[in-house]
Structures are given as C-alpha cells and as structure tokens.
Design a protein around this motif. Structure first.
Motif, PDB file in Angstrom:
ATOM      1  N   PRO A  33       5.095   2.454  -9.654  1.00 28.32           N
ATOM      2  CA  PRO A  33       5.185   2.859  -8.266  1.00 28.32           C
ATOM      3  C   PRO A  33       6.604   3.106  -7.598  1.00 28.32           C
ATOM      4  CG  PRO A  33       3.532   1.076  -8.394  1.00 28.32           C
ATOM      5  CD  PRO A  33       4.200   1.178  -9.954  1.00 28.32           C
TER       6      PRO A  33
ATOM      7  N   ARG B 233       0.363  11.234  -9.038  1.00 27.11           N
ATOM      8  CA  ARG B 233       0.843   9.756  -8.882  1.00 27.11           C
ATOM      9  C   ARG B 233       1.490   9.604 -10.205  1.00 27.11           C
ATOM     10  NH1 ARG B 233      -3.492   4.597  -8.357  1.00 27.11           N
ATOM     11  NH2 ARG B 233      -3.214   4.258 -10.558  1.00 27.11           N
TER      12      ARG B 233
ATOM     13  N   TYR C  97       0.932  -1.261  -0.119  1.00 27.15           N
ATOM     14  CA  TYR C  97      -0.134   0.022   0.099  1.00 27.15           C
ATOM     15  C   TYR C  97       0.743   1.278  -0.004  1.00 27.15           C
ATOM     16  CZ  TYR C  97      -3.301   3.622   1.700  1.00 27.15           C
ATOM     17  OH  TYR C  97      -4.003   4.808   1.674  1.00 27.15           O
ATOM     18  N   ASN C  98       0.445   2.315  -0.935  1.00 26.35           N
ATOM     19  CA  ASN C  98       1.207   3.347  -1.045  1.00 26.35           C
ATOM     20  C   ASN C  98       0.363   4.646  -0.262  1.00 26.35           C
ATOM     21  OD1 ASN C  98       1.814   6.219  -2.309  1.00 26.35           O
ATOM     22  ND2 ASN C  98       3.539   5.013  -2.816  1.00 26.35           N
ATOM     23  N   ASP C  99       0.753   4.999   0.813  1.00 26.08           N
ATOM     24  CA  ASP C  99       0.047   5.972   1.741  1.00 26.08           C
ATOM     25  C   ASP C  99      -0.054   7.450   1.080  1.00 26.08           C
ATOM     26  OD1 ASP C  99      -1.362   6.708   3.951  1.00 26.08           O
ATOM     27  OD2 ASP C  99       0.394   7.706   4.890  1.00 26.08           O
ATOM     28  N   GLU C 100       0.997   7.717   0.207  1.00 24.44           N
ATOM     29  CA  GLU C 100       0.975   9.019  -0.380  1.00 24.44           C
ATOM     30  C   GLU C 100      -0.004   9.093  -1.437  1.00 24.44           C
ATOM     31  OE1 GLU C 100       4.258  11.697  -3.010  1.00 24.44           O
ATOM     32  OE2 GLU C 100       4.762   9.868  -2.104  1.00 24.44           O
ATOM     33  N   HIS C 101      -0.049   7.987  -2.260  1.00 27.73           N
ATOM     34  CA  HIS C 101      -1.357   7.899  -3.201  1.00 27.73           C
ATOM     35  C   HIS C 101      -2.657   7.108  -2.919  1.00 27.73           C
ATOM     36  CE1 HIS C 101       1.755  10.338  -5.760  1.00 27.73           C
ATOM     37  NE2 HIS C 101       2.576   9.378  -5.427  1.00 27.73           N
TER      38      HIS C 101
ATOM     39  N   TYR D 250      -0.496  -1.255  -4.995  1.00 28.45           N
ATOM     40  CA  TYR D 250       0.393  -1.621  -5.992  1.00 28.45           C
ATOM     41  C   TYR D 250       1.049  -3.068  -5.736  1.00 28.45           C
ATOM     42  CZ  TYR D 250       4.202  -0.068  -3.103  1.00 28.45           C
ATOM     43  OH  TYR D 250       5.480  -0.151  -2.143  1.00 28.45           O
TER      44      TYR D 250
ATOM     45  N   CYS E 273       7.795   6.461  -7.071  1.00 26.33           N
ATOM     46  CA  CYS E 273       7.451   7.583  -6.155  1.00 26.33           C
ATOM     47  C   CYS E 273       8.602   7.755  -5.216  1.00 26.33           C
ATOM     48  CB  CYS E 273       6.610   6.615  -5.128  1.00 26.33           C
ATOM     49  SG  CYS E 273       4.808   6.320  -6.023  1.00 26.33           S
TER      50      CYS E 273
ATOM     51  N   TRP F 281       0.381  -0.558 -10.386  1.00 32.30           N
ATOM     52  CA  TRP F 281      -0.666  -0.001  -9.482  1.00 32.30           C
ATOM     53  C   TRP F 281      -1.796  -1.108  -9.883  1.00 32.30           C
ATOM     54  CZ3 TRP F 281       0.790   3.400  -6.097  1.00 32.30           C
ATOM     55  CH2 TRP F 281       1.743   4.466  -6.440  1.00 32.30           C
TER      56      TRP F 281
END
Length: 107
Positions: A103, A99, A68-72, A76, A106, A83
């Motif tokens: 990934p 985004r 999990y990407n917290d920023e977006h 993924y 990032c 993604w």
C-alpha cells in the motif's frame, strides 16, 4: 470466586505479534465462549478499554487500525504495510489491475 474478566494490555512500542506469543484470533475467541467464568475479553489500547466487537476494524496481525484505499477499493494495514483484502480474479478489474504489492507504493 467471582466472575473474571480478561484484559490484554497493548504497550505503545509493541514489537511482537499474536503469532509470536503462540496465539491466534480463534484461540482468543474460544476463551470467551468455552469458559463460563469469563465475563468478557477486552483489549486496553492507548489508555482505553476496547470491546471485542470494536476490533473488527483492526489488523489481525498488529492490532493497528485498518485503512481504506479508494483508488484500489481495498482495505489495508498502514502499520504492516500489507493489503488485508486479496485482489479479485477478474483480469480486467480497474481496481486490482494496477494495485502495487505494498500500500505504501500507491501514489
């Protein structure tokens, strides 16, 4: 004969996908529901038997663990570098607006 169980053995250095084998998730799911003789469908991964219900947190392409990407605010696959959730349709969404395509791009 007695009841059967199906095991999918996943090698450490797998370079193929389900698509390469002519399979997809729907076909595998049907195996468990259409055949009365199959007691369960399992994946053996890294020396551990994984239940079908555990695979919801795995990539449907490579079977690797999803992240999990917290920023977006998106899930993924680190292995596929893709993604697994599409961007939303809101042109002002703070999560999707910046985004990157992959990934790994990032910061």
């Amino acid at each position: 004969m007695g009841k059967k169980k199906v095991f999918y053995l996943d090698p450490d250095e797998r370079e193929w996908t389900l698509k390469d084998l002519g399979l997809n998730w729907e076909a595998i799911e049907r195996l468990g529901t259409e055949r009365k003789g199959i007691e369960g469908t399992f994946l053996v991964d890294k020396g551990r038997i994984r239940r079908w219900s555990e695979l919801t947190s795995n990539c449907k392409v490579c079977l690797g663990s999803l992240a999990y990407n917290d920023e977006h605010d998106s899930i993924y696959c680190p292995t596929c570098d893709e993604w697994r959730e599409s961007s939303c349709n809101d042109p002002n969404c703070e999560y999707c607006l910046a985004r990157p395509t992959k990934p790994s791009q990032c910061m």
